[in-house]
Design a protein around this motif. Sequence first.
Motif, PDB file in Angstrom:
ATOM      1  N   ASN A   1     -43.767 -13.301  84.445  1.00  0.00           N
ATOM      2  CA  ASN A   1     -43.325 -14.007  85.650  1.00  0.00           C
ATOM      3  C   ASN A   1     -42.110 -13.347  86.291  1.00  0.00           C
ATOM      4  O   ASN A   1     -41.452 -13.946  87.153  1.00  0.00           O
ATOM      5  CB  ASN A   1     -42.995 -15.469  85.306  1.00  0.00           C
ATOM      6  CG  ASN A   1     -44.195 -16.210  84.749  1.00  0.00           C
ATOM      7  OD1 ASN A   1     -45.287 -16.151  85.326  1.00  0.00           O
ATOM      8  ND2 ASN A   1     -44.017 -16.890  83.625  1.00  0.00           N
ATOM      9  N   GLY A   2     -41.796 -12.140  85.868  1.00  0.00           N
ATOM     10  CA  GLY A   2     -40.622 -11.442  86.372  1.00  0.00           C
ATOM     11  C   GLY A   2     -40.821 -10.890  87.773  1.00  0.00           C
ATOM     12  O   GLY A   2     -41.885 -11.055  88.380  1.00  0.00           O
ATOM     13  N   PRO A   3     -39.806 -10.208  88.302  1.00  0.00           N
ATOM     14  CA  PRO A   3     -39.876  -9.658  89.664  1.00  0.00           C
ATOM     15  C   PRO A   3     -40.902  -8.540  89.788  1.00  0.00           C
ATOM     16  O   PRO A   3     -41.295  -7.916  88.795  1.00  0.00           O
ATOM     17  CB  PRO A   3     -38.460  -9.133  89.898  1.00  0.00           C
ATOM     18  CG  PRO A   3     -37.934  -8.853  88.532  1.00  0.00           C
ATOM     19  CD  PRO A   3     -38.524  -9.897  87.642  1.00  0.00           C
ATOM     20  N   THR A   4     -41.335  -8.293  91.011  1.00  0.00           N
ATOM     21  CA  THR A   4     -42.294  -7.208  91.267  1.00  0.00           C
ATOM     22  C   THR A   4     -41.599  -5.862  91.143  1.00  0.00           C
ATOM     23  O   THR A   4     -40.520  -5.645  91.682  1.00  0.00           O
ATOM     24  CB  THR A   4     -42.899  -7.355  92.669  1.00  0.00           C
ATOM     25  OG1 THR A   4     -43.542  -8.628  92.778  1.00  0.00           O
ATOM     26  CG2 THR A   4     -43.918  -6.255  92.926  1.00  0.00           C
ATOM     27  N   CYS A   5     -42.245  -4.964  90.418  1.00  0.00           N
ATOM     28  CA  CYS A   5     -41.701  -3.621  90.186  1.00  0.00           C
ATOM     29  C   CYS A   5     -42.169  -2.663  91.288  1.00  0.00           C
ATOM     30  O   CYS A   5     -43.106  -2.959  92.044  1.00  0.00           O
ATOM     31  CB  CYS A   5     -42.170  -3.131  88.820  1.00  0.00           C
ATOM     32  SG  CYS A   5     -41.537  -1.507  88.339  1.00  0.00           S
ATOM     33  N   THR A   6     -41.536  -1.495  91.366  1.00  0.00           N
ATOM     34  CA  THR A   6     -41.955  -0.477  92.342  1.00  0.00           C
ATOM     35  C   THR A   6     -43.367   0.011  92.083  1.00  0.00           C
ATOM     36  O   THR A   6     -44.019   0.541  92.984  1.00  0.00           O
ATOM     37  CB  THR A   6     -41.001   0.728  92.305  1.00  0.00           C
ATOM     38  OG1 THR A   6     -40.896   1.204  90.950  1.00  0.00           O
ATOM     39  CG2 THR A   6     -39.610   0.352  92.802  1.00  0.00           C
ATOM     40  N   CYS A   7     -43.865  -0.188  90.844  1.00  0.00           N
ATOM     41  CA  CYS A   7     -45.228   0.242  90.523  1.00  0.00           C
ATOM     42  C   CYS A   7     -46.271  -0.762  91.000  1.00  0.00           C
ATOM     43  O   CYS A   7     -47.467  -0.493  90.940  1.00  0.00           O
ATOM     44  CB  CYS A   7     -45.375   0.465  89.020  1.00  0.00           C
ATOM     45  SG  CYS A   7     -45.337  -1.055  88.039  1.00  0.00           S
ATOM     46  N   GLY A   8     -45.822  -1.935  91.452  1.00  0.00           N
ATOM     47  CA  GLY A   8     -46.744  -2.959  91.939  1.00  0.00           C
ATOM     48  C   GLY A   8     -47.015  -4.078  90.955  1.00  0.00           C
ATOM     49  O   GLY A   8     -47.532  -5.130  91.334  1.00  0.00           O
ATOM     50  N   ASN A   9     -46.664  -3.887  89.696  1.00  0.00           N
ATOM     51  CA  ASN A   9     -46.846  -4.923  88.688  1.00  0.00           C
ATOM     52  C   ASN A   9     -45.611  -5.824  88.603  1.00  0.00           C
ATOM     53  O   ASN A   9     -44.559  -5.507  89.156  1.00  0.00           O
ATOM     54  CB  ASN A   9     -47.144  -4.297  87.325  1.00  0.00           C
ATOM     55  CG  ASN A   9     -48.484  -3.596  87.300  1.00  0.00           C
ATOM     56  OD1 ASN A   9     -49.475  -4.128  87.804  1.00  0.00           O
ATOM     57  ND2 ASN A   9     -48.540  -2.401  86.730  1.00  0.00           N
TER      58      ASN A   9
END
Length: 347
Positions: A195-203
């Motif tokens: 449920n964490g923030p969106t990463c630069t990789c899209g996940n």
Amino acid sequence: MLAEEGFAESDGGRRSSLLGIPRSAGLVVAVDVGATSVDVALTTLGSELLAHRAEPADVRLGPRLVLGRVKEIVVELLEEQGARREEVLAVGVGVPGPVEQATGLLTVPPIMPGWDRYPIREVLVREYAAPVFVDNDVNVMALGEHWGGVGKGIANMIFVKVGTGIGSGIIIGDRLHRGPQGCAGDLGHVMVDPNGPTCTCGNRGCLEAMAAAPAMVAEAERCARRGESDIMAAVLKERGELTTVDIGEAARRGDRCALDVIRTSGRLIGQTLASLVSVLNPSLIVIGGGVSHVGNTLLAEIRSAVYQRSLPLATRNMPVVMSELDDSAGVVGASVMAAAGVLAAAG
């Protein structure tokens, strides 16, 4: 390719000669491209640093501008050393993204817009008429630390870079483990919170999105705006933004919020590393990268989490330490990679 460099200390008999690779054997250009900086060095074929220059750079400006500046720095360093371009035997380049080993091409690098499939090798081969070797920057730093840093003589180790991103370089049996596609050790994109923030990789919930420099800065700025840190609030008001240097300085002055930010990052990194320890059973873990400069609190938290969550047998004789080469690990490793590559090609 070898020259005598004096004598070793006597152990009771005739002193033995010391051999080294002289400068006259040729030069290596070593480049470490980071998200916010670029380091360029000239070394001997034996990876001894002759000249080294580092300066700020924004990898988001694209390969033409960044590599263009790299080439300008190389010209300047060659002139300073009184060397000719023809003396360059090989070029080693570390870049902050996944590199396909067969081609040397970056493949969908999350923080490098415009670099996907850019022909770094071909561009630099035309410039120096010398073979060019490209790899992920953390792999390159691991090679450097293993060759001439705290990892020297350690057959199995993990190097972790904590900066704008988070990655690891894995040495197994004295050899860098890249995996068949070259993307082994991508620690930053291990999920730590679904449920964490969106990463630069899209996940969502990647370690990098929750514990790297941007995440630390964002949380510190939230603290400052909520009035929970007078020290960082003053800096934010003056400059309009914070950096990890500001967080480290506030922590050294006893700021509770800054210490909490560092501890949270260190704990998440350590917990993720504990899984690697359980799988690989390394003899040493080395922490490097720009964020490692925030102070001993980060290292202490990483170490505590690794020891707490790993089996006692796996960590019984496994130190978790800071990089010895520090900011030069990247260029030293790039030189080691290039020198090994050109010597292997020459048979």
